[in-house]
Design a protein around this motif. Structure first.
Motif, mmCIF file in Angstrom:
data_model
loop_
_atom_site.group_PDB
_atom_site.id
_atom_site.type_symbol
_atom_site.label_atom_id
_atom_site.label_comp_id
_atom_site.label_asym_id
_atom_site.label_seq_id
_atom_site.Cartn_x
_atom_site.Cartn_y
_atom_site.Cartn_z
ATOM 1 N N UNK A 95 37.896 36.327 45.774
ATOM 2 C CA UNK A 95 36.942 35.607 44.914
ATOM 3 C C UNK A 95 35.563 36.247 44.938
ATOM 4 N N UNK A 96 35.153 36.783 46.071
ATOM 5 C CA UNK A 96 33.826 37.400 46.146
ATOM 6 C C UNK A 96 33.743 38.608 45.210
ATOM 7 N N UNK A 97 34.830 39.371 45.067
ATOM 8 C CA UNK A 97 34.847 40.508 44.139
ATOM 9 C C UNK A 97 34.840 40.031 42.686
ATOM 10 N N UNK A 98 35.595 38.970 42.406
ATOM 11 C CA UNK A 98 35.611 38.395 41.051
ATOM 12 C C UNK A 98 34.204 37.916 40.688
ATOM 13 N N UNK B 263 42.017 30.172 45.297
ATOM 14 C CA UNK B 263 41.081 30.746 46.268
ATOM 15 C C UNK B 263 40.793 29.820 47.449
ATOM 16 N N UNK B 264 41.139 28.560 47.343
ATOM 17 C CA UNK B 264 41.063 27.679 48.520
ATOM 18 C C UNK B 264 42.202 27.987 49.495
ATOM 19 N N UNK B 265 43.286 28.588 48.985
ATOM 20 C CA UNK B 265 44.460 28.868 49.812
ATOM 21 C C UNK B 265 44.675 30.353 50.088
ATOM 22 N N UNK B 266 44.481 31.181 49.066
ATOM 23 C CA UNK B 266 44.795 32.612 49.158
ATOM 24 C C UNK B 266 43.507 33.414 49.029
ATOM 25 N N UNK B 267 43.278 34.312 49.975
ATOM 26 C CA UNK B 267 42.090 35.161 49.931
ATOM 27 C C UNK B 267 42.252 36.323 48.974
ATOM 28 N N UNK B 268 43.394 36.998 49.047
ATOM 29 C CA UNK B 268 43.696 38.093 48.130
ATOM 30 C C UNK B 268 45.150 38.496 48.293
ATOM 31 N N UNK B 269 45.636 39.227 47.303
ATOM 32 C CA UNK B 269 46.983 39.783 47.338
ATOM 33 C C UNK B 269 46.839 41.282 47.137
ATOM 34 N N UNK B 270 47.372 42.050 48.081
ATOM 35 C CA UNK B 270 47.328 43.503 47.960
ATOM 36 C C UNK B 270 48.742 44.050 48.110
ATOM 37 N N UNK C 15 36.084 33.092 51.469
ATOM 38 C CA UNK C 15 36.873 33.097 50.228
ATOM 39 C C UNK C 15 36.761 31.751 49.518
ATOM 40 N N UNK C 16 36.870 30.681 50.280
ATOM 41 C CA UNK C 16 36.802 29.338 49.706
ATOM 42 C C UNK C 16 35.434 29.076 49.090
ATOM 43 N N UNK C 17 34.379 29.488 49.772
ATOM 44 C CA UNK C 17 33.023 29.294 49.245
ATOM 45 C C UNK C 17 32.816 30.105 47.971
#
Length: 177
Positions: free
Chosen positions: A90-93, A70-77, A49-51
Motif C-alpha cells: 500500500x505504501x508504494x501504491x 491491505x489490512x490483511x496482505x502486505x504484498x504479493x511477490x 501496511x495497514x496504516x
C-alpha cells in the motif's frame, strides 16, 4: 461488479493456499530451471501496511476491498511465475498516486484508478473506484489502453493469480497473467 466482498477470513484462506503453492514451486524450482528462485511469497500486512491502506481512502476514492486487502496482505511477490507477478504494498501504491495521480480508467469513471501491481513484463494492474481490475495493454500509463481482467479484487486474486499458479507449478505455463 461482484456481489461478494473480501473478508479477512477469505483473505487468510487465500494467502494460505497461495503460500503453499508457492512453497511447492520454490522447493523444486532450481532443479527444474537451473537457477535458484527469488522470493515468492504472500507477505501478511504489518501495522505500516495497514496504516498506508487506510491513508489511501483519504487521498482517492478507493474500493472497500482494497482497504480490506491491505489490512490483511502486505504484498504479493511472485518474480518466478512467468515474467513475474506483483501486488504492490500500500505504501508504494500511495507514493505512486501522490507522484503521478490516478490512472484514467474511462469516461464513465469520474475518479481514476490506482496502480496496484504489475505482471513483471511491463504491464500494470489498475483498480478502479468501483473495484473493477484492469490490465494495461502497454507499459505506458500516460494514456493507457485497459482491458478489464476481473470484476473485483477477489476474482482477480483467485481467477488471475491463484488459478495461474497451479499449471505453472505443474508444467511451467503461467496462463494469462
Amino acid at each position: 461488479m461482484s456481489d461478494r466482498s473480501l473478508s479477512p477470513t477469505w483473505l487468510a484462506s487465500w494467502a494460505s493456499r497461495v503460500s503453499e503453492t508457492l512453497k511447492a514451486m520454490t522447493g523444486d524450482f532450481e532443479r527444474r530451471h537451473g537457477f535458484p528462485s527469488g522470493v515468492n511469497e504472500v507477505r501478511l500486512a504489518d501495522h505500516a501496511d495497514q496504516a498506508a491502506g487506510r491513508t489511501l481512502t483519504q487521498v482517492s476514492l478507493v474500493a472497500a476491498d482494497l482497504v480490506t486487502f491491505y489490512d490483511s496482505i502486505g504484498e504479493v511477490t511472485c518474480p518466478d511465475v512467468g515474467n513475474g507477478y506483483f501486488v504492490d504494498p500500500a505504501v508504494d501504491v500511495l507514493l505512486r498516486f501522490k507522484q503521478y495521480g490516478a490512472v484514467d480508467v474511462g469516461a464513465d469513471q469520474k475518479d481514476g484508478g490506482l496502480v496496484i501491481g504489475s505482471n513483471g513484463g511491463g504491464l500494470s494492474y489498475v483498480v478502479g473506484p468501483g473495484g473493477v481490475i484492469y490490465r494495461t495493454r502497454t507499459a505506458s500509463l500516460d494514456e493507457p489502453e485497459l482491458d478489464q481482467v476481473a470484476d473485483d479484487l477477489g476474482e482477480f486474486l483467485e481467477q488471475q493469480l491463484e488459478r495461474s499458479l497451479t499449471p505453472f507449478v505443474a508444467n511451467g505455463e503461467p496462463g494469462c497473467l
